[in-house]
Design an enzyme around this catalytic site. Structure first.
Site, PDB file in Angstrom:
ATOM      1  N   HIS A  22       0.313  -8.798  23.643  1.00 45.92           N
ATOM      2  CA  HIS A  22       0.872  -8.872  22.185  1.00 45.92           C
ATOM      3  C   HIS A  22      -0.157  -9.246  21.321  1.00 45.92           C
ATOM      4  O   HIS A  22      -1.293  -9.667  21.659  1.00 45.92           O
ATOM      5  CB  HIS A  22       2.103  -9.866  22.395  1.00 45.92           C
ATOM      6  N   THR A  54       1.558 -20.457  23.587  1.00 41.70           N
ATOM      7  CA  THR A  54       1.498 -20.693  22.077  1.00 41.70           C
ATOM      8  C   THR A  54       2.959 -20.549  21.327  1.00 41.70           C
ATOM      9  O   THR A  54       3.138 -20.901  20.185  1.00 41.70           O
ATOM     10  CB  THR A  54       0.343 -20.058  21.202  1.00 41.70           C
ATOM     11  N   HIS A  99      -3.600 -11.166  22.825  1.00 43.28           N
ATOM     12  CA  HIS A  99      -3.355 -11.836  24.035  1.00 43.28           C
ATOM     13  C   HIS A  99      -2.997 -11.141  25.095  1.00 43.28           C
ATOM     14  O   HIS A  99      -2.105 -10.421  25.153  1.00 43.28           O
ATOM     15  CB  HIS A  99      -2.360 -13.025  23.699  1.00 43.28           C
ATOM     16  N   GLU A 108      -4.527 -17.271  16.057  1.00 43.79           N
ATOM     17  CA  GLU A 108      -4.116 -18.335  16.359  1.00 43.79           C
ATOM     18  C   GLU A 108      -5.157 -19.363  16.771  1.00 43.79           C
ATOM     19  O   GLU A 108      -5.247 -20.449  16.154  1.00 43.79           O
ATOM     20  CB  GLU A 108      -3.313 -18.389  17.920  1.00 43.79           C
ATOM     21  N   HIS A 118       9.299 -11.474  16.709  1.00 38.78           N
ATOM     22  CA  HIS A 118       8.153 -12.635  17.035  1.00 38.78           C
ATOM     23  C   HIS A 118       6.819 -11.882  16.856  1.00 38.78           C
ATOM     24  O   HIS A 118       5.842 -12.690  16.562  1.00 38.78           O
ATOM     25  CB  HIS A 118       8.408 -13.465  18.258  1.00 38.78           C
ATOM     26  N   HIS A 132      -0.940 -11.611  17.386  1.00 43.25           N
ATOM     27  CA  HIS A 132      -0.548 -12.420  16.240  1.00 43.25           C
ATOM     28  C   HIS A 132      -1.288 -12.187  15.057  1.00 43.25           C
ATOM     29  O   HIS A 132      -2.523 -11.732  14.975  1.00 43.25           O
ATOM     30  CB  HIS A 132      -0.899 -13.764  16.767  1.00 43.25           C
TER      31      HIS A 132
HETATM   32  S1  BO1 Z   1       0.812 -16.818  24.514  1.00 49.00           S
HETATM   33  O1  BO1 Z   1       0.017 -15.759  24.808  1.00 49.00           O
HETATM   34  O2  BO1 Z   1       0.503 -18.059  24.591  1.00 49.00           O
HETATM   35  N1  BO1 Z   1       1.106 -16.324  22.727  1.00 49.00           N
HETATM   36  C1  BO1 Z   1       2.483 -16.466  25.236  1.00 49.00           C
HETATM   37  C2  BO1 Z   1       3.428 -17.078  24.743  1.00 49.00           C
HETATM   38  C3  BO1 Z   1       4.947 -16.986  25.373  1.00 49.00           C
HETATM   39  C4  BO1 Z   1       4.827 -16.358  26.678  1.00 49.00           C
HETATM   40  C5  BO1 Z   1       3.640 -15.623  27.026  1.00 49.00           C
HETATM   41  C6  BO1 Z   1       2.511 -15.753  26.337  1.00 49.00           C
HETATM   42  N2  BO1 Z   1       5.819 -16.220  27.144  1.00 49.00           N
HETATM   43  C7  BO1 Z   1       7.362 -15.734  26.529  1.00 49.00           C
HETATM   44  C8  BO1 Z   1       8.098 -16.715  27.500  1.00 49.00           C
HETATM   45  C9  BO1 Z   1       9.592 -16.227  27.141  1.00 49.00           C
HETATM   46  C10 BO1 Z   1       9.586 -16.537  25.675  1.00 49.00           C
HETATM   47  C11 BO1 Z   1       8.807 -15.658  24.669  1.00 49.00           C
HETATM   48  C12 BO1 Z   1       8.997 -16.026  23.400  1.00 49.00           C
HETATM   49  O3  BO1 Z   1       7.587 -16.209  25.272  1.00 49.00           O
HETATM   50  O4  BO1 Z   1       8.161 -16.079  28.895  1.00 49.00           O
HETATM   51  O5  BO1 Z   1      10.554 -17.411  27.878  1.00 49.00           O
HETATM   52  O6  BO1 Z   1      11.046 -16.219  25.038  1.00 49.00           O
HETATM   53  O7  BO1 Z   1       8.004 -14.896  22.846  1.00 49.00           O
HETATM   54 ZN    ZN Z   2       0.277 -15.002  22.029  1.00 50.27          ZN
END
Ligand code: BO1
Ligand code: ZN
Length: 263
Positions: free
Chosen positions: A97, A205, A122, A109, A69, A99
């Site tokens: 991480h 997201t 992010h 995003e 992902h 995108h």
């Molecule tokens: S974000 O920064 O909004 N893109 C974002 C999205 C998801 C998470 C953190 C920041 N957290 C994790 C969850 C997990 C899930 C994983 C998927 O995203 O804590 O439960 O499996 O990538």
């Molecule tokens: Zn993110």
């Protein structure tokens, strides 16, 4: 756990996330298209203080191809506390991480005035007093995510090399590698001391899309060259599908207000 993906119009794609993850159908979702003219200037919203982003001693960084992902760096060891920024509590860095798109015209995003960008970083922080990310992501205001958009440059951004040089070792989902520590502040735009940003309340997201995130999106871009973007695009989401276009479509703002430090 139910599967999900970024393939628009396919089974498990963004339009279907709400079926298995109810919150993805909520009214405070992320990302959004930030309309700069509608953002409300707040004279009391302070800048961030990134002093702790200089820490390198006692830090462990692990680069992971997270389930195909995203490319994620897990931050462990000496805590980095995010200071300033008018946050309602103290937050510490957990992971960061990216995108990105298959081509430069997509990838971010968040949009700004309808414009998209080739990549978005992010930096995910959780409220310091909560037990872990899994607890924090379900807690009101549990997370503070700081987003940075990227802009294509002719020259390589050498500040990204400590990270990029390891990408060939995480080509496939769930591969991970220990990174040599580097000051994370090096990745940030040069004017990090007076970094203007947009602030709104939104969500993760990705599924489970919990609406617990205080979003801050920097108005200053990070530079990256085409060949460096291609390093991200060289990762795989499965055996012969490249990990690209891992961005969620923008969500309705609904009744939310975006505030900003930018006058
Ligand atoms: S974000 O920064 O909004 N893109 C974002 C999205 C998801 C998470 C953190 C920041 N957290 C994790 C969850 C997990 C899930 C994983 C998927 O995203 O804590 O439960 O499996 O990538
Ligand atoms: Zn993110």
């Amino acid at each position: 756990e139910a599967g999900w993906n970024y393939h628009e119009g396919e089974a498990g794609g963004p339009d279907e996330w709400h079926v298995n993850f109810t919150d993805c159908g909520g009214v405070m979702q992320s990302p959004i298209d930030i309309i700069t003219e509608d953002a409300v200037y707040s004279p009391i919203l302070p800048y961030f203080d990134f002093t702790n982003y200089r820490i390198t001693r006692g830090v462990k960084l692990t680069l992971i191809n997270l389930g195909g992902h995203t490319a994620e760096v897990l931050y462990q060891g000496a805590p980095i506390y995010l200071q300033g920024g008018g946050l309602p509590a103290e937050y510490k860095l957990i992971q960061f991480h990216f995108h990105w798109g298959a081509e430069d015209k997509v990838g971010s995003e968040h949009f700004i005035d309808g414009e998209h960008f080739p990549m978005e970083l992010h930096l995910v922080h959780q409220q310091k007093t909560l037990a872990n990310l899994s607890v924090a992501e379900k807690h009101p205001f549990g997370l503070a995510v700081l987003g940075f958009l990227f802009q294509v440059s002719e020259e390589n951004n050498t500040k990204l090399e400590p990270l990029l040089k390891y990408f060939n070792q995480i080509a496939y989902p769930d591969a991970e590698i220990h990174l040599d520590t580097f000051p994370l502040i090096d990745m940030l735009p040069e004017n990090f001391r007076k970094l203007d940003f947009y602030r709104y309340y939104g969500s993760l997201t990705t599924p489970p899309c919990y609406e617990t995130v205080i979003w801050s999106l920097a108005t200053e871009y990070i530079k990256i060259s085409e060949s460096q973007l291609n390093v991200f695009r060289g990762l795989y989401e499965s055996k012969d599908i490249h990990l690209v276009n891992d961005f969620r479509p923008v969500q309705p703002l609904n009744k939310r207000i975006v505030i900003t430090t930018k006058n």
